[in-house]
Motif scaffolding. Structure first.
Motif, PDB file in Angstrom:
ATOM      1  N   PHE A  49       0.840  -1.205   0.000  1.00  0.00           N
ATOM      2  CA  PHE A  49       0.000   0.000   0.000  1.00  0.00           C
ATOM      3  C   PHE A  49       0.874   1.254   0.000  1.00  0.00           C
ATOM      4  CE2 PHE A  49       0.366  -1.424   4.462  1.00  0.00           C
ATOM      5  CZ  PHE A  49       0.967  -0.308   5.036  1.00  0.00           C
ATOM      6  N   LYS A  50       0.287   2.356  -0.452  1.00  0.00           N
ATOM      7  CA  LYS A  50       0.992   3.637  -0.471  1.00  0.00           C
ATOM      8  C   LYS A  50       0.980   4.272   0.911  1.00  0.00           C
ATOM      9  CE  LYS A  50      -0.096   4.828  -5.287  1.00  0.00           C
ATOM     10  NZ  LYS A  50      -0.760   5.827  -6.175  1.00  0.00           N
ATOM     11  N   VAL A  51       2.032   4.993   1.202  1.00  0.00           N
ATOM     12  CA  VAL A  51       2.079   5.815   2.407  1.00  0.00           C
ATOM     13  C   VAL A  51       2.010   7.265   1.964  1.00  0.00           C
ATOM     14  CG1 VAL A  51       3.395   6.466   4.454  1.00  0.00           C
ATOM     15  CG2 VAL A  51       3.453   4.094   3.629  1.00  0.00           C
ATOM     16  N   VAL A  52       0.929   7.964   2.339  1.00  0.00           N
ATOM     17  CA  VAL A  52       0.699   9.337   1.892  1.00  0.00           C
ATOM     18  C   VAL A  52       0.945  10.295   3.061  1.00  0.00           C
ATOM     19  CG1 VAL A  52      -0.940   8.590   0.142  1.00  0.00           C
ATOM     20  CG2 VAL A  52      -1.776   9.208   2.417  1.00  0.00           C
ATOM     21  N   ASP A  53       0.971  11.598   2.740  1.00  0.00           N
ATOM     22  CA  ASP A  53       1.306  12.569   3.780  1.00  0.00           C
ATOM     23  C   ASP A  53       0.201  13.591   4.042  1.00  0.00           C
ATOM     24  OD1 ASP A  53       1.416  14.239   1.602  1.00  0.00           O
ATOM     25  OD2 ASP A  53       3.594  14.521   1.656  1.00  0.00           O
ATOM     26  N   ASN A  54      -1.022  13.332   3.567  1.00  0.00           N
ATOM     27  CA  ASN A  54      -2.124  14.231   3.908  1.00  0.00           C
ATOM     28  C   ASN A  54      -3.443  13.473   3.922  1.00  0.00           C
ATOM     29  OD1 ASN A  54      -3.697  14.835   1.212  1.00  0.00           O
ATOM     30  ND2 ASN A  54      -1.502  14.922   0.690  1.00  0.00           N
ATOM     31  N   LEU A  55      -4.386  13.986   4.707  1.00  0.00           N
ATOM     32  CA  LEU A  55      -5.659  13.291   4.909  1.00  0.00           C
ATOM     33  C   LEU A  55      -6.498  13.239   3.642  1.00  0.00           C
ATOM     34  CD1 LEU A  55      -6.699  14.571   8.460  1.00  0.00           C
ATOM     35  CD2 LEU A  55      -6.297  12.191   7.795  1.00  0.00           C
ATOM     36  N   ALA A  56      -6.415  14.277   2.813  1.00  0.00           N
ATOM     37  CA  ALA A  56      -7.231  14.290   1.589  1.00  0.00           C
ATOM     38  C   ALA A  56      -6.870  13.123   0.682  1.00  0.00           C
ATOM     39  CB  ALA A  56      -7.033  15.620   0.863  1.00  0.00           C
ATOM     40  N   THR A  57      -5.571  12.881   0.512  1.00  0.00           N
ATOM     41  CA  THR A  57      -5.128  11.750  -0.317  1.00  0.00           C
ATOM     42  C   THR A  57      -5.515  10.430   0.322  1.00  0.00           C
ATOM     43  OG1 THR A  57      -3.244  13.080  -1.054  1.00  0.00           O
ATOM     44  CG2 THR A  57      -3.148  10.724  -1.481  1.00  0.00           C
ATOM     45  N   LEU A  58      -5.434  10.367   1.650  1.00  0.00           N
ATOM     46  CA  LEU A  58      -5.808   9.149   2.364  1.00  0.00           C
ATOM     47  C   LEU A  58      -7.284   8.819   2.148  1.00  0.00           C
ATOM     48  CD1 LEU A  58      -4.948   6.950   4.451  1.00  0.00           C
ATOM     49  CD2 LEU A  58      -5.740   8.514   6.225  1.00  0.00           C
ATOM     50  N   MET A  59      -8.128   9.853   2.152  1.00  0.00           N
ATOM     51  CA  MET A  59      -9.560   9.617   1.962  1.00  0.00           C
ATOM     52  C   MET A  59      -9.870   9.149   0.541  1.00  0.00           C
ATOM     53  SD  MET A  59     -10.635  10.107   4.934  1.00  0.00           S
ATOM     54  CE  MET A  59     -12.355   9.831   4.534  1.00  0.00           C
ATOM     55  N   ASN A  60      -9.082   9.581  -0.418  1.00  0.00           N
ATOM     56  CA  ASN A  60      -9.298   9.175  -1.811  1.00  0.00           C
ATOM     57  C   ASN A  60      -8.797   7.764  -2.083  1.00  0.00           C
ATOM     58  OD1 ASN A  60     -10.464  11.634  -2.535  1.00  0.00           O
ATOM     59  ND2 ASN A  60      -8.475  12.559  -2.996  1.00  0.00           N
ATOM     60  N   ASP A  61      -7.908   7.279  -1.234  1.00  0.00           N
ATOM     61  CA  ASP A  61      -7.361   5.931  -1.411  1.00  0.00           C
ATOM     62  C   ASP A  61      -7.452   5.196  -0.076  1.00  0.00           C
ATOM     63  OD1 ASP A  61      -6.033   3.625  -2.027  1.00  0.00           O
ATOM     64  OD2 ASP A  61      -4.116   4.577  -2.541  1.00  0.00           O
TER      65      ASP A  61
END
Length: 457
Positions: free
Chosen positions: A376-388
């Motif tokens: 899985f990807k590790v993202v750095d903001n909540l908006a990206t987390l909600m999209n994935d």
């Protein structure tokens, strides 16, 4: 006095006759008001030429040093490289400044030693001031307004020299413009086109020099003071000769690395505000040691998880029905546990590329016998987390006043609960940089590191 009365009572016709033809301008050496008997001596000419050469060369070198600092900046804690528009503008004007420096010095050589400059000195000065000096000082102000300066006596002298250089240039220019030939141009400006043109050149030169002086004073204020939230100024007091100290705690106090993964969400469709966050480790704990830091989160299918940092273990159980989190003491055994295994590495500061250093990480997931790099990807903001929803979040946050940091889970007087966005201050709001409180150019989360050793439990 007689000359003044004569000039004040001169008729328009007489003025036309006097100013009909503009007299050739005196050589730069002839306009020097002192040591007139030395004007034609070769040694004195060399001295004046070298003095101007050194002043202009120092200005050029400072421009390229600033460019080097800006171009070498890397994205790290708090600070990163400026916007591309600033970088390329600075590069363009540094190159332009080099070309004008070469032409101006060559023109000066022909003026002093040959008395036959390639270009009119006033016109060339006006061009140089407005296409090189003013843009350079403006870009410098923009950059310094958003930078952190480690105050030292060297930095104090450096900032002061910018002002001194601007003042010297204004004084030298005023001396030239107070010469007899310059005053003659002013008198004849109304009737002689060439005189009027030179007066306009000089007005633009002086205006540009005062703009440069204003920029130099602004840079001094930005580098030697800091603005308080109420708008008042505090001047920094140097404590060292060369290497100053950065005030890093205003950026790192109560700032930690937070982690979120769908396993810890007990809502079916959580919003960004209800995403559950775990505090992994404080930034100051990573920065204060020379060793890499390991953080392990073990969990199983019964919604129990354990967090281990530096030999200290915290164990929790989640109730999906009541959404309550309880702490277990002693820790119960996990059934077929899986884990998130982190290693965090602190890259020490390296001025000017990494003013506060940087933090890198490596992550592995799985079981003790099969621990691998996650898919899985590790993202750095909540908006990206909600999209994935299959990704995970890793980001810096600061706890709001009154929110505890005693545990990896937020603790109130009566309950335990995960951290949420409402409990935290986003790092973009914490890391406002410089005198102007500019938006942070640094990384909002640790960078993925290379060749970091991750030990799974």
């Amino acid at each position: 006095m007689a000359d003044k009365k004569k000039n004040s009572s001169i008729t328009p016709v007489e003025l036309m006759e006097v100013c009909a033809r503009r007299q050739p301008q005196k050589n730069m050496m002839d306009n020097i008001p002192f040591c007139q008997q030395c004007h034609n001596k070769f040694g004195f000419k060399v001295f004046v030429f070298l003095l101007v050469l050194c002043l202009d060369a120092a200005d050029l070198v400072s421009d390229w040093l600033l460019f080097r600092d800006v171009w070498s900046a890397k994205e790290g804690l708090v600070y990163g490289p400026p916007e591309d528009a600033v970088k390329y503008s600075l590069m363009a004007f540094s190159i332009l400044g080099t070309l004008t420096f070469i032409f101006e010095i060559s023109n000066l050589w022909w003026e002093i030693f040959r008395r036959n400059p390639w270009m009119d000195v006033d016109l060339l000065s006006a061009i140089v001031v407005w296409i090189e000096d003013v843009p350079q000082i403006a870009i410098n102000v923009v950059i310094v307004a958003c930078r952190e300066e480690a105050i030292s006596y060297f930095q104090l002298v450096k900032a002061s020299l910018i002002i001194v250089g601007a003042v010297i240039r204004i004084i030298v220019t005023l001396v030239r413009y107070c010469s007899k030939s310059a005053r003659k141009d002013l008198e004849c400006a109304k009737v002689n086109t060439e005189s009027r043109r030179h007066v306009v050149y000089r007005v633009f030169i002086m205006l540009g020099l005062f703009v440069t002086l204003g920029g130099a004073i602004t840079i001094f204020l930005f580098t030697q003071s800091e603005r308080n939230p109420d708008g008042s100024l505090n001047f920094k007091v140097p404590h060292r000769i060369v290497e100053g100290e950065f005030d890093d705690q205003k950026y790192f106090t109560n700032v930690s690395i937070y982690f979120s993964h769908s396993y810890f969400d007990y809502e079916a469709n959580p919003s960004a505000g209800s995403k559950n966050l775990i505090r992994l480790i404080k930034l100051n704990d990573i920065k204060s040691t020379n060793n890499d830091k390991s953080v392990h989160i073990e969990y199983d299918g019964t919604y129990k998880f354990q967090i281990l940092v530096d030999g200290q273990k915290e164990c929790y159980a989640i109730s999906k029905s009541t959404t309550q989190v309880t702490r277990e003491t002693p820790c119960s055994a996990l059934i077929n546990p899986q884990q998130f295994a982190f290693t965090f590495h602190f890259i020490k500061p390296s001025v000017p590329s990494l003013i506060f250093g940087d933090i890198t990480y490596a992550l592995k997931t799985g079981t003790s016998t099969n621990c691998e790099t996650p898919t899985f990807k590790v993202v750095d903001n909540l908006a990206t987390l909600m999209n994935d929803p299959y990704s995970a979040l890793l980001r810096y946050y600061r706890t709001k006043p009154g929110v505890t940091e005693d545990n990896h889970i937020s603790k109130t007087s009566t309950t335990l609960q995960f951290y949420h966005a409402s409990d935290l201050i986003d790092i973009a709001d914490v890391w406002k940089t410089g005198f102007a409180y500019c938006k942070s150019s640094g990384s909002p989360a640790p960078h993925k590191g290379d060749n970091l050793n991750v030990k799974c439990l």
